[in-house]
Design a protein around this motif. Structure first.
Motif, PDB file in Angstrom:
ATOM      1  N   ASP A   1       0.816  -1.218   0.000  1.00 22.10           N
ATOM      2  CA  ASP A   1       0.000   0.000   0.000  1.00 22.10           C
ATOM      3  C   ASP A   1       0.850   1.268   0.000  1.00 22.10           C
ATOM      4  OD1 ASP A   1      -2.158  -1.703   0.183  1.00 22.10           O
ATOM      5  OD2 ASP A   1      -2.594  -1.262   2.289  1.00 22.10           O
ATOM      6  N   MET A   2       2.123   1.124   0.358  1.00 25.18           N
ATOM      7  CA  MET A   2       3.005   2.288   0.471  1.00 25.18           C
ATOM      8  C   MET A   2       3.510   2.724  -0.905  1.00 25.18           C
ATOM      9  SD  MET A   2       2.914   2.548   3.678  1.00 25.18           S
ATOM     10  CE  MET A   2       1.566   1.439   3.998  1.00 25.18           C
ATOM     11  N   ASP A   3       3.763   4.017  -1.013  1.00 26.04           N
ATOM     12  CA  ASP A   3       4.352   4.532  -2.244  1.00 26.04           C
ATOM     13  C   ASP A   3       5.819   4.881  -2.002  1.00 26.04           C
ATOM     14  OD1 ASP A   3       4.345   6.982  -0.901  1.00 26.04           O
ATOM     15  OD2 ASP A   3       2.663   7.788  -2.044  1.00 26.04           O
ATOM     16  N   ALA A   4       6.466   5.489  -2.959  1.00 20.59           N
ATOM     17  CA  ALA A   4       7.893   5.800  -2.870  1.00 20.59           C
ATOM     18  C   ALA A   4       8.209   6.785  -1.745  1.00 20.59           C
ATOM     19  CB  ALA A   4       8.393   6.355  -4.200  1.00 20.59           C
ATOM     20  N   PHE A   5       7.215   7.499  -1.262  1.00 22.72           N
ATOM     21  CA  PHE A   5       7.414   8.474  -0.193  1.00 22.72           C
ATOM     22  C   PHE A   5       7.208   7.871   1.193  1.00 22.72           C
ATOM     23  CE2 PHE A   5       6.070  10.917  -3.931  1.00 22.72           C
ATOM     24  CZ  PHE A   5       7.247  11.632  -4.131  1.00 22.72           C
ATOM     25  N   GLY A   6       6.886   6.569   1.256  1.00 23.74           N
ATOM     26  CA  GLY A   6       6.793   5.876   2.531  1.00 23.74           C
ATOM     27  C   GLY A   6       5.454   5.991   3.238  1.00 23.74           C
ATOM     28  N   HIS A   7       4.422   6.464   2.540  1.00 21.17           N
ATOM     29  CA  HIS A   7       3.099   6.509   3.165  1.00 21.17           C
ATOM     30  C   HIS A   7       2.085   5.857   2.239  1.00 21.17           C
ATOM     31  CE1 HIS A   7       2.190   9.891   0.506  1.00 21.17           C
ATOM     32  NE2 HIS A   7       3.240  10.537   0.981  1.00 21.17           N
ATOM     33  N   VAL A   8       0.890   5.606   2.758  1.00 16.37           N
ATOM     34  CA  VAL A   8      -0.162   4.976   1.957  1.00 16.37           C
ATOM     35  C   VAL A   8      -0.463   5.865   0.760  1.00 16.37           C
ATOM     36  CG1 VAL A   8      -2.589   4.280   1.937  1.00 16.37           C
ATOM     37  CG2 VAL A   8      -1.161   3.726   3.907  1.00 16.37           C
ATOM     38  N   ASN A   9      -0.443   5.257  -0.402  1.00 18.21           N
ATOM     39  CA  ASN A   9      -0.726   5.989  -1.634  1.00 18.21           C
ATOM     40  C   ASN A   9      -2.177   6.439  -1.656  1.00 18.21           C
ATOM     41  OD1 ASN A   9      -1.679   5.928  -4.653  1.00 18.21           O
ATOM     42  ND2 ASN A   9       0.533   6.286  -4.676  1.00 18.21           N
ATOM     43  N   ASN A  10      -2.418   7.612  -2.212  1.00 19.02           N
ATOM     44  CA  ASN A  10      -3.771   8.177  -2.209  1.00 19.02           C
ATOM     45  C   ASN A  10      -4.802   7.263  -2.865  1.00 19.02           C
ATOM     46  OD1 ASN A  10      -2.407   8.923  -4.700  1.00 19.02           O
ATOM     47  ND2 ASN A  10      -4.192  10.163  -5.153  1.00 19.02           N
ATOM     48  N   VAL A  11      -4.435   6.517  -3.860  1.00 18.08           N
ATOM     49  CA  VAL A  11      -5.373   5.633  -4.557  1.00 18.08           C
ATOM     50  C   VAL A  11      -5.803   4.470  -3.662  1.00 18.08           C
ATOM     51  CG1 VAL A  11      -5.628   4.078  -6.540  1.00 18.08           C
ATOM     52  CG2 VAL A  11      -4.455   6.259  -6.802  1.00 18.08           C
ATOM     53  N   VAL A  12      -4.926   4.037  -2.785  1.00 17.71           N
ATOM     54  CA  VAL A  12      -5.201   2.889  -1.921  1.00 17.71           C
ATOM     55  C   VAL A  12      -6.355   3.179  -0.960  1.00 17.71           C
ATOM     56  CG1 VAL A  12      -4.194   1.393  -0.136  1.00 17.71           C
ATOM     57  CG2 VAL A  12      -2.852   2.022  -2.147  1.00 17.71           C
ATOM     58  N   TYR A  13      -6.503   4.432  -0.569  1.00 18.00           N
ATOM     59  CA  TYR A  13      -7.600   4.776   0.331  1.00 18.00           C
ATOM     60  C   TYR A  13      -8.953   4.387  -0.269  1.00 18.00           C
ATOM     61  CZ  TYR A  13      -4.473   7.444   3.355  1.00 18.00           C
ATOM     62  OH  TYR A  13      -3.474   7.812   4.217  1.00 18.00           O
ATOM     63  N   LEU A  14      -9.089   4.478  -1.578  1.00 15.41           N
ATOM     64  CA  LEU A  14     -10.341   4.063  -2.225  1.00 15.41           C
ATOM     65  C   LEU A  14     -10.610   2.579  -1.997  1.00 15.41           C
ATOM     66  CD1 LEU A  14     -10.126   6.020  -5.584  1.00 15.41           C
ATOM     67  CD2 LEU A  14     -11.677   6.460  -3.673  1.00 15.41           C
ATOM     68  N   ARG A  15      -9.550   1.784  -1.981  1.00 18.58           N
ATOM     69  CA  ARG A  15      -9.714   0.348  -1.691  1.00 18.58           C
ATOM     70  C   ARG A  15     -10.183   0.141  -0.262  1.00 18.58           C
ATOM     71  NH1 ARG A  15      -4.116  -1.028  -3.757  1.00 18.58           N
ATOM     72  NH2 ARG A  15      -4.345  -0.588  -5.959  1.00 18.58           N
ATOM     73  N   TYR A  16      -9.620   0.902   0.679  1.00 20.17           N
ATOM     74  CA  TYR A  16     -10.043   0.786   2.075  1.00 20.17           C
ATOM     75  C   TYR A  16     -11.527   1.129   2.212  1.00 20.17           C
ATOM     76  CZ  TYR A  16      -5.007   0.944   3.294  1.00 20.17           C
ATOM     77  OH  TYR A  16      -3.660   0.714   3.405  1.00 20.17           O
ATOM     78  N   LEU A  17     -11.963   2.199   1.543  1.00 21.32           N
ATOM     79  CA  LEU A  17     -13.369   2.587   1.595  1.00 21.32           C
ATOM     80  C   LEU A  17     -14.245   1.496   0.993  1.00 21.32           C
ATOM     81  CD1 LEU A  17     -13.106   6.312   0.406  1.00 21.32           C
ATOM     82  CD2 LEU A  17     -12.966   5.432   2.751  1.00 21.32           C
ATOM     83  N   GLU A  18     -13.803   0.949  -0.127  1.00 20.23           N
ATOM     84  CA  GLU A  18     -14.549  -0.116  -0.791  1.00 20.23           C
ATOM     85  C   GLU A  18     -14.661  -1.346   0.106  1.00 20.23           C
ATOM     86  OE1 GLU A  18     -14.423  -2.068  -5.150  1.00 20.23           O
ATOM     87  OE2 GLU A  18     -12.579  -2.314  -3.983  1.00 20.23           O
ATOM     88  N   GLU A  19     -13.571  -1.726   0.758  1.00 17.93           N
ATOM     89  CA  GLU A  19     -13.592  -2.893   1.639  1.00 17.93           C
ATOM     90  C   GLU A  19     -14.618  -2.707   2.754  1.00 17.93           C
ATOM     91  OE1 GLU A  19      -9.780  -4.316   3.041  1.00 17.93           O
ATOM     92  OE2 GLU A  19      -8.858  -3.855   1.112  1.00 17.93           O
ATOM     93  N   ALA A  20     -14.663  -1.511   3.344  1.00 15.90           N
ATOM     94  CA  ALA A  20     -15.629  -1.238   4.418  1.00 15.90           C
ATOM     95  C   ALA A  20     -17.061  -1.294   3.888  1.00 15.90           C
ATOM     96  CB  ALA A  20     -15.337   0.118   5.050  1.00 15.90           C
TER      97      ALA A  20
END
Length: 141
Positions: A13-32
């Motif tokens: 889920d991490m990007d090159a900057f070491g934090h969760v990539n903005n696109v991944v948050y959509l997956r988290y919302l979808e999972e919920a």
């Protein structure tokens, strides 16, 4: 009432900057959202929510960076608007431990969809009744 989903973070889920990539948050919302529709919704009405839904709109406010951790984040999900043929879900993604603010606040407009007729459909009375139980506008904004 809010639905609470414990979402594990994956190293990928991490990007090159070491934090969760903005696109991944959509997956988290979808999972919920899928968790809500597959567990409590089907438990309340096994015949409900069997059709498809489509996302009509996403809105996300990124409030602070999330870096990889072993503990899951909590995705809280609730209904803020309910129309004849759409529902607006709101979310907060935060740590399970209280005391820190959310990483993300978001909204998603979801439309029930009839796959056979290839068009949107109205919510059934049972679907509507279930969703009304998840209204929580105390944190709308």
């Amino acid at each position: 009432m809010r639905h609470s989903y414990q979402c594990p973070l994956r190293w990928s889920d991490m990007d090159a900057f070491g934090h969760v990539n903005n696109v991944v948050y959509l997956r988290y919302l979808e999972e919920a959202r899928i968790d809500l529709m597959n567990r409590p919704a089907r438990g309340a009405d096994p015949a409900g929510f069997k059709g498809s839904t489509v996302v009509a709109r996403h809105e996300i406010d990124y409030l602070r960076p999330l870096v990889h951790q072993h503990d899951p984040v909590t995705v809280e999900l609730w209904v803020t608007k309910l129309n004849a043929a759409s529902v607006t879900f709101s979310y907060e993604i935060k740590d399970a431990e209280p005391g820190t603010g959310p990483y993300v606040r978001a909204k998603t407009v979801v439309v029930p969809y009839n796959l056979e007729e290839a068009r949107p459909r109205r919510l059934s009375p049972a679907e509507r009744a279930f969703l009304e139980g998840y209204f929580d506008d105390s944190h709308s904004g």
